[in-house]
Design an enzyme around this catalytic site. Structure first.
Site, PDB file in Angstrom:
ATOM      1  N   LYS A   9       0.783  -1.294  -0.088  1.00  0.00           N
ATOM      2  CA  LYS A   9       0.081  -0.016   0.033  1.00  0.00           C
ATOM      3  C   LYS A   9       0.832   1.452  -0.128  1.00  0.00           C
ATOM      4  O   LYS A   9       2.155   0.945   0.085  1.00  0.00           O
ATOM      5  CB  LYS A   9      -1.021  -0.145   1.229  1.00  0.00           C
ATOM      6  CG  LYS A   9      -2.066  -1.232   1.254  1.00  0.00           C
ATOM      7  CD  LYS A   9      -2.872  -1.204   2.280  1.00  0.00           C
ATOM      8  CE  LYS A   9      -3.780  -2.256   2.270  1.00  0.00           C
ATOM      9  NZ  LYS A   9      -4.911  -1.997   3.173  1.00  0.00           N
ATOM     10  N   TYR A  49     -12.468  -2.165  -3.859  1.00  0.00           N
ATOM     11  CA  TYR A  49     -12.733  -2.503  -2.669  1.00  0.00           C
ATOM     12  C   TYR A  49     -14.494  -2.284  -2.506  1.00  0.00           C
ATOM     13  O   TYR A  49     -15.070  -1.924  -1.528  1.00  0.00           O
ATOM     14  CB  TYR A  49     -12.250  -1.073  -1.578  1.00  0.00           C
ATOM     15  CG  TYR A  49     -11.090  -1.545  -1.291  1.00  0.00           C
ATOM     16  CD1 TYR A  49     -10.699  -2.708  -0.213  1.00  0.00           C
ATOM     17  CD2 TYR A  49      -9.832  -0.905  -1.427  1.00  0.00           C
ATOM     18  CE1 TYR A  49      -9.498  -3.184  -0.089  1.00  0.00           C
ATOM     19  CE2 TYR A  49      -8.412  -1.052  -1.165  1.00  0.00           C
ATOM     20  CZ  TYR A  49      -8.487  -2.436  -0.340  1.00  0.00           C
ATOM     21  OH  TYR A  49      -6.933  -2.397   0.179  1.00  0.00           O
ATOM     22  N   PHE A  57     -15.637   3.110   7.113  1.00  0.00           N
ATOM     23  CA  PHE A  57     -14.237   3.545   6.927  1.00  0.00           C
ATOM     24  C   PHE A  57     -13.945   3.558   5.257  1.00  0.00           C
ATOM     25  O   PHE A  57     -12.902   3.843   4.725  1.00  0.00           O
ATOM     26  CB  PHE A  57     -13.197   2.602   7.483  1.00  0.00           C
ATOM     27  CG  PHE A  57     -13.436   0.938   6.801  1.00  0.00           C
ATOM     28  CD1 PHE A  57     -12.963   0.662   5.624  1.00  0.00           C
ATOM     29  CD2 PHE A  57     -14.053  -0.007   7.831  1.00  0.00           C
ATOM     30  CE1 PHE A  57     -13.140  -1.022   5.549  1.00  0.00           C
ATOM     31  CE2 PHE A  57     -14.378  -1.042   7.469  1.00  0.00           C
ATOM     32  CZ  PHE A  57     -13.942  -1.804   6.153  1.00  0.00           C
ATOM     33  N   ARG A  85      -1.531 -14.478   4.443  1.00  0.00           N
ATOM     34  CA  ARG A  85      -2.221 -13.784   5.444  1.00  0.00           C
ATOM     35  C   ARG A  85      -1.352 -14.091   7.026  1.00  0.00           C
ATOM     36  O   ARG A  85      -1.440 -13.156   7.742  1.00  0.00           O
ATOM     37  CB  ARG A  85      -3.482 -14.274   5.544  1.00  0.00           C
ATOM     38  CG  ARG A  85      -4.426 -13.862   4.347  1.00  0.00           C
ATOM     39  CD  ARG A  85      -5.898 -14.049   4.276  1.00  0.00           C
ATOM     40  NE  ARG A  85      -6.566 -13.469   5.318  1.00  0.00           N
ATOM     41  CZ  ARG A  85      -7.061 -12.218   5.056  1.00  0.00           C
ATOM     42  NH1 ARG A  85      -6.718 -11.655   4.141  1.00  0.00           N
ATOM     43  NH2 ARG A  85      -7.878 -11.692   6.288  1.00  0.00           N
ATOM     44  N   THR A  91      -5.126  -7.647  10.472  1.00  0.00           N
ATOM     45  CA  THR A  91      -5.592  -6.280   9.786  1.00  0.00           C
ATOM     46  C   THR A  91      -4.976  -5.070  10.649  1.00  0.00           C
ATOM     47  O   THR A  91      -4.437  -4.090   9.934  1.00  0.00           O
ATOM     48  CB  THR A  91      -7.139  -6.258   9.432  1.00  0.00           C
ATOM     49  OG1 THR A  91      -7.389  -7.442   8.685  1.00  0.00           O
ATOM     50  CG2 THR A  91      -7.362  -5.171   8.551  1.00  0.00           C
ATOM     51  N   ARG A 102       2.840  -6.398   9.258  1.00  0.00           N
ATOM     52  CA  ARG A 102       2.221  -5.325   9.796  1.00  0.00           C
ATOM     53  C   ARG A 102       2.542  -5.014  10.873  1.00  0.00           C
ATOM     54  O   ARG A 102       2.828  -3.761  11.328  1.00  0.00           O
ATOM     55  CB  ARG A 102       0.880  -5.778   9.946  1.00  0.00           C
ATOM     56  CG  ARG A 102       0.051  -5.748   8.452  1.00  0.00           C
ATOM     57  CD  ARG A 102      -1.485  -6.127   8.306  1.00  0.00           C
ATOM     58  NE  ARG A 102      -1.988  -5.869   7.161  1.00  0.00           N
ATOM     59  CZ  ARG A 102      -2.895  -6.572   6.651  1.00  0.00           C
ATOM     60  NH1 ARG A 102      -3.548  -7.708   7.476  1.00  0.00           N
ATOM     61  NH2 ARG A 102      -3.801  -6.348   5.758  1.00  0.00           N
ATOM     62  N   ASN A 112      -1.962   0.209   6.722  1.00  0.00           N
ATOM     63  CA  ASN A 112      -1.527  -0.948   7.376  1.00  0.00           C
ATOM     64  C   ASN A 112      -0.757  -1.785   6.444  1.00  0.00           C
ATOM     65  O   ASN A 112      -0.758  -3.010   6.273  1.00  0.00           O
ATOM     66  CB  ASN A 112      -2.677  -2.199   7.769  1.00  0.00           C
ATOM     67  CG  ASN A 112      -3.576  -2.420   6.563  1.00  0.00           C
ATOM     68  OD1 ASN A 112      -3.469  -2.000   5.621  1.00  0.00           O
ATOM     69  ND2 ASN A 112      -4.606  -3.382   7.081  1.00  0.00           N
ATOM     70  N   HIS A 115      -2.007  -5.426   1.718  1.00  0.00           N
ATOM     71  CA  HIS A 115      -3.184  -6.134   1.460  1.00  0.00           C
ATOM     72  C   HIS A 115      -3.070  -7.657   0.895  1.00  0.00           C
ATOM     73  O   HIS A 115      -2.154  -7.788   0.224  1.00  0.00           O
ATOM     74  CB  HIS A 115      -4.323  -5.447   0.512  1.00  0.00           C
ATOM     75  CG  HIS A 115      -5.370  -6.277  -0.077  1.00  0.00           C
ATOM     76  ND1 HIS A 115      -6.691  -6.482   0.513  1.00  0.00           N
ATOM     77  CD2 HIS A 115      -5.574  -7.128  -1.093  1.00  0.00           C
ATOM     78  CE1 HIS A 115      -7.366  -7.243   0.040  1.00  0.00           C
ATOM     79  NE2 HIS A 115      -6.700  -7.699  -1.220  1.00  0.00           N
ATOM     80  N   GLU A 126      -9.576 -11.038  -7.596  1.00  0.00           N
ATOM     81  CA  GLU A 126      -8.586  -9.817  -7.429  1.00  0.00           C
ATOM     82  C   GLU A 126      -7.452  -9.906  -8.604  1.00  0.00           C
ATOM     83  O   GLU A 126      -7.122  -9.001  -8.999  1.00  0.00           O
ATOM     84  CB  GLU A 126      -8.051 -10.014  -5.915  1.00  0.00           C
ATOM     85  CG  GLU A 126      -9.090  -9.615  -4.939  1.00  0.00           C
ATOM     86  CD  GLU A 126      -8.563  -9.489  -3.528  1.00  0.00           C
ATOM     87  OE1 GLU A 126      -7.418  -9.768  -3.371  1.00  0.00           O
ATOM     88  OE2 GLU A 126      -9.425  -9.151  -2.705  1.00  0.00           O
TER      89      GLU A 126
HETATM   90  P1  CMP Z   1      -7.368  -4.640   3.331  1.00  0.00           P
HETATM   91  O1  CMP Z   1      -7.049  -6.059   3.539  1.00  0.00           O
HETATM   92  O2  CMP Z   1      -6.825  -3.939   2.252  1.00  0.00           O
HETATM   93  O3  CMP Z   1      -9.088  -4.503   3.424  1.00  0.00           O
HETATM   94  C1  CMP Z   1      -9.958  -3.423   3.525  1.00  0.00           C
HETATM   95  C2  CMP Z   1      -9.056  -2.402   4.445  1.00  0.00           C
HETATM   96  O4  CMP Z   1      -9.684  -1.461   4.987  1.00  0.00           O
HETATM   97  C3  CMP Z   1      -8.195  -3.078   5.329  1.00  0.00           C
HETATM   98  O5  CMP Z   1      -7.014  -3.769   4.734  1.00  0.00           O
HETATM   99  C4  CMP Z   1      -7.969  -2.057   6.470  1.00  0.00           C
HETATM  100  O6  CMP Z   1      -6.844  -1.390   5.803  1.00  0.00           O
HETATM  101  C5  CMP Z   1      -9.060  -0.679   6.082  1.00  0.00           C
HETATM  102  N1  CMP Z   1      -9.743  -0.725   7.363  1.00  0.00           N
HETATM  103  C6  CMP Z   1      -9.998   0.508   7.913  1.00  0.00           C
HETATM  104  N2  CMP Z   1     -11.174   0.368   8.966  1.00  0.00           N
HETATM  105  C7  CMP Z   1     -11.333  -0.971   8.927  1.00  0.00           C
HETATM  106  C8  CMP Z   1     -12.110  -1.729  10.015  1.00  0.00           C
HETATM  107  N3  CMP Z   1     -12.703  -1.193  10.899  1.00  0.00           N
HETATM  108  N4  CMP Z   1     -12.053  -3.194   9.619  1.00  0.00           N
HETATM  109  C9  CMP Z   1     -11.459  -3.800   8.599  1.00  0.00           C
HETATM  110  N5  CMP Z   1     -10.734  -2.966   7.442  1.00  0.00           N
HETATM  111  C10 CMP Z   1     -10.550  -1.512   7.857  1.00  0.00           C
END
Ligand code: CMP
Length: 141
Positions: A9, A49, A57, A85, A91, A102, A112, A115, A126
């Protein structure tokens, strides 16, 4: 052999740690079989997304993901969806196990660092979203 989609990211690209993250993929035994840098616009990030469109968010997520270039890659390996993962960590970086990407490189739930596809089914969707049907190069050696 499984494949998964990985995104480094904008926060991690800005920190100049693409190579360090690629090293972790290689140390885990994953092969990088497609890779490109893209600066996502609202349309591309929104399509990727779309599943989160109604989450609170979503706006911040799109703003962040379009704030600078990302590296997008396809990783190949045995059980790579789950193992990727695992090496990413949870996350929320504050809850991530030490030694994960992370925990070591990310600062917040929004920023973070990486992805990874959450299932084999989503990985296929994807990968096609970013690389189409012909953009992945199988590596047999
Ligand atoms: P990602 O795996 O890219 O998928 C969606 C992204 O939304 C996640 O990583 C986070 O960086 C972001 N995000 C922000 N707030 C939240 C939340 N409350 N729960 C899950 N993802 C979140």
């Amino acid at each position: 052999m499984e494949r998964t989609l990985s995104i480094i990211k904008p926060d991690a690209v800005a920190k100049n740690i693409i190579g360090q993250i690629y090293s972790r993929f290689e140390e885990a035994g994953f092969k990088i079989v497609a890779s490109k840098m893209i600066h996502l616009d609202n349309y591309l990030a929104g399509g990727f997304y779309a599943v989160h469109k109604n989450r609170p968010f979503y706006g911040e997520l799109i703003e962040f993901m379009t704030s600078g270039p990302v590296m997008v890659q396809v990783l190949e390996g045995e059980n790579v969806v789950v193992r990727h993962r695992e090496i990413m960590g949870t996350t929320n970086p504050k809850e991530a196990d030490s030694g994960t990407i992370r925990a070591d490189f990310a600062k917040s739930l929004d920023e973070n660092a990486v992805h990874g596809s959450d299932s084999l089914e989503n990985a296929a969707i994807e990968i096609e979203y970013f690389f189409g049907k012909d953009g992945v190069f199988p590596r047999t050696r």
